[in-house]
Design a protein around this motif. Structure first.
Motif, mmCIF file in Angstrom:
data_model
loop_
_atom_site.group_PDB
_atom_site.id
_atom_site.type_symbol
_atom_site.label_atom_id
_atom_site.label_comp_id
_atom_site.label_asym_id
_atom_site.label_seq_id
_atom_site.Cartn_x
_atom_site.Cartn_y
_atom_site.Cartn_z
ATOM 1 N N UNK A 131 0.825 -1.189 0.000
ATOM 2 C CA UNK A 131 0.000 0.000 0.000
ATOM 3 C C UNK A 131 0.869 1.252 0.000
ATOM 4 N N UNK A 132 0.270 2.360 -0.386
ATOM 5 C CA UNK A 132 0.937 3.652 -0.349
ATOM 6 C C UNK A 132 0.738 4.248 1.039
ATOM 7 N N UNK A 133 1.823 4.339 1.815
ATOM 8 C CA UNK A 133 1.721 4.767 3.203
ATOM 9 C C UNK A 133 1.151 6.164 3.365
ATOM 10 N N UNK A 134 1.584 7.097 2.531
ATOM 11 C CA UNK A 134 1.094 8.476 2.644
ATOM 12 C C UNK A 134 -0.398 8.529 2.335
ATOM 13 N N UNK A 135 -0.820 7.822 1.282
ATOM 14 C CA UNK A 135 -2.242 7.812 0.933
ATOM 15 C C UNK A 135 -3.075 7.190 2.046
ATOM 16 N N UNK A 136 -2.550 6.133 2.672
ATOM 17 C CA UNK A 136 -3.265 5.491 3.770
ATOM 18 C C UNK A 136 -3.424 6.442 4.951
ATOM 19 N N UNK A 137 -2.324 7.066 5.351
ATOM 20 C CA UNK A 137 -2.377 7.988 6.473
ATOM 21 C C UNK A 137 -3.266 9.185 6.197
ATOM 22 N N UNK A 138 -3.259 9.636 4.950
ATOM 23 C CA UNK A 138 -4.110 10.767 4.573
ATOM 24 C C UNK A 138 -5.579 10.414 4.762
ATOM 25 N N UNK A 139 -5.981 9.220 4.311
ATOM 26 C CA UNK A 139 -7.377 8.810 4.478
ATOM 27 C C UNK A 139 -7.756 8.686 5.952
ATOM 28 N N UNK A 140 -6.862 8.113 6.752
ATOM 29 C CA UNK A 140 -7.125 7.984 8.187
ATOM 30 C C UNK A 140 -7.272 9.361 8.822
ATOM 31 N N UNK A 141 -6.324 10.256 8.514
ATOM 32 C CA UNK A 141 -6.366 11.591 9.097
ATOM 33 C C UNK A 141 -7.572 12.392 8.652
ATOM 34 N N UNK A 142 -7.957 12.252 7.389
ATOM 35 C CA UNK A 142 -9.144 12.953 6.900
ATOM 36 C C UNK A 142 -10.387 12.512 7.659
ATOM 37 N N UNK A 143 -10.524 11.204 7.857
ATOM 38 C CA UNK A 143 -11.711 10.719 8.575
ATOM 39 C C UNK A 143 -11.668 11.125 10.039
ATOM 40 N N UNK A 144 -10.505 11.051 10.669
ATOM 41 C CA UNK A 144 -10.383 11.491 12.059
ATOM 42 C C UNK A 144 -10.723 12.971 12.183
ATOM 43 N N UNK A 145 -10.249 13.768 11.212
ATOM 44 C CA UNK A 145 -10.554 15.201 11.227
ATOM 45 C C UNK A 145 -12.032 15.482 11.056
ATOM 46 N N UNK A 146 -12.692 14.732 10.158
ATOM 47 C CA UNK A 146 -14.130 14.893 9.969
ATOM 48 C C UNK A 146 -14.888 14.572 11.250
ATOM 49 N N UNK A 147 -14.523 13.475 11.885
ATOM 50 C CA UNK A 147 -15.195 13.079 13.123
ATOM 51 C C UNK A 147 -14.920 14.079 14.242
ATOM 52 N N UNK A 148 -13.718 14.626 14.267
ATOM 53 C CA UNK A 148 -13.391 15.634 15.280
ATOM 54 C C UNK A 148 -14.257 16.881 15.094
ATOM 55 N N UNK A 149 -14.409 17.330 13.860
ATOM 56 C CA UNK A 149 -15.269 18.492 13.589
ATOM 57 C C UNK A 149 -16.710 18.212 14.010
ATOM 58 N N UNK A 150 -17.197 17.033 13.644
ATOM 59 C CA UNK A 150 -18.576 16.679 13.958
ATOM 60 C C UNK A 150 -18.823 16.563 15.455
ATOM 61 N N UNK A 151 -17.790 16.220 16.211
ATOM 62 C CA UNK A 151 -17.941 16.011 17.656
ATOM 63 C C UNK A 151 -18.194 17.292 18.429
ATOM 64 N N UNK A 152 -17.769 18.424 17.875
ATOM 65 C CA UNK A 152 -17.862 19.686 18.601
ATOM 66 C C UNK A 152 -16.731 19.916 19.583
ATOM 67 N N UNK A 153 -15.784 18.976 19.649
ATOM 68 C CA UNK A 153 -14.694 19.113 20.612
ATOM 69 C C UNK A 153 -13.801 20.311 20.322
ATOM 70 N N UNK A 154 -13.766 20.747 19.078
ATOM 71 C CA UNK A 154 -12.910 21.880 18.738
ATOM 72 C C UNK A 154 -13.398 23.180 19.372
ATOM 73 N N UNK A 155 -14.645 23.170 19.848
ATOM 74 C CA UNK A 155 -15.230 24.372 20.442
ATOM 75 C C UNK A 155 -15.066 24.364 21.958
#
Length: 323
Positions: A131-155
């Protein structure tokens, strides 16, 4: 994390390789050597490797070296001496690359690196399947970031980000570095990220995460990602032991074979998503790549990359079984 490589073993591979040309030369055998063969991902990969080999009229041997560099060297040496026509290697130490590549070349045995890239003495890459390590990490980070935004924890929430890292392995650094970039891009502060060092196993992740949680008593919500599902599993277990509720954890796995277990049983879990990667597909591709070159004489392709998909508790069964 790894046993020290014995110089004598490094020197002896080449000598063993010289004997390989006449050993069992008519046998159609290929060998897969895995750095952590008891992990579900590598079990699946071995199954894929064997099935493809058998379909194409070859036999396949699977060797587990459990993160021991010296055992990996011995396994390569034994495969060459036994007359194997091709070897797939997930090395426990990328520094083994020049030695094993030289030995395989001298013996006329085809070699592919699976999962973790390795290099030859001249700095050129050994043909890679994975697998492409950078592409894998990017997908993981994108989903984690989406869930973080949705959680409201950033506020205003007291959140932290656990980046569970195999810091000695370049392919793992590619994954977690890319994930960190995406989480920061989603709005997480860089100083909220805490690095946790482990060796790729759930037990070391668990042991390493506990003290980190103790050292950060002001954090009551955590985002978690790692190099593999085991890293996230260990951190999740440490969070559970420390009294954190699953609702206070956003963990995104990499592999999905551990993440899917609580989803399948309907058990609340810190795993909110995971990147599904098929070890079976990598094993299949490695075997087919080796056998095609053995049979046709064509050069091995330098890079064979498999696809990945983000899954969650609502759709994982559409992509994978959960054994």
């Amino acid at each position: 994390m790894l046993n020290r490589v014995k110089p004598a073993l490094l020197m002896s591979i080449a000598g063993t390789a010289l004997l390989a040309g006449t050993a069992m030369a008519d046998d159609k055998e290929i060998v897969a050597i895995y750095k952590s063969g008891t992990q579900q991902y590598f079990i699946d990969q071995g199954d894929g490797f064997k099935a493809a080999a058998e379909e194409l009229g070859y036999t396949a041997k699977i060797i587990n070296v459990e993160l021991d560099a010296n055992l990996a060297i011995s396994a390569v040496s034994d495969a060459i001496a036994s007359g194997a026509k091709g070897i797939g290697l997930t090395a426990p130490d990328q520094a083994l690359g020049p030695a094993v590549a030289r030995s395989a070349d001298e013996a006329g045995v085809l070699l592919v690196a699976t999962d973790d890239p390795i290099m030859k003495e001249d700095g050129s890459p050994v043909p890679f399947v994975g697998f492409d390590g950078v592409a894998m990490g990017t997908k993981v980070g994108e989903r984690a970031g989406e869930l973080l935004k949705e959680s409201g924890w950033l506020d205003g929430a007291r959140y932290g980000v656990l980046s569970v890292e195999v810091q000695t392995l370049s392919v793992c650094n590619d994954r977690t570095d890319a994930a960190k970039e995406q989480v920061i891009a989603a709005g997480a502060s860089a100083d909220s990220i805490v690095q946790v060092s482990y060796d790729g196993t759930a037990d070391t992740s668990l042991a390493a995460t506990g003290p980190v949680l103790t050292a950060n008593p002001g954090v009551d919500k955590w985002v978690v990602f790692a190099c593999n599902d085991e890293g996230v599993l260990g951190a999740n277990n440490a969070l559970k032991n420390a009294g954190f509720n699953p609702d206070d954890v956003i963990a995104v796995g990499l592999g999905a074979y551990e993440a899917c277990r609580p989803w399948k049983e309907g058990i609340p879990s810190g795993f909110k998503a995971a990147l599904y990667i098929s070890g079976k597909d990598v094993g299949d591709a490695a075997a087919r790549t080796l056998i095609n070159s053995i049979e046709t004489g064509e050069d091995l392709p330098l890079k064979t990359v498999a696809n990945t998909t983000i899954v969650g508790p609502d759709n994982y069964a559409d992509y994978m079984s959960c054994d």
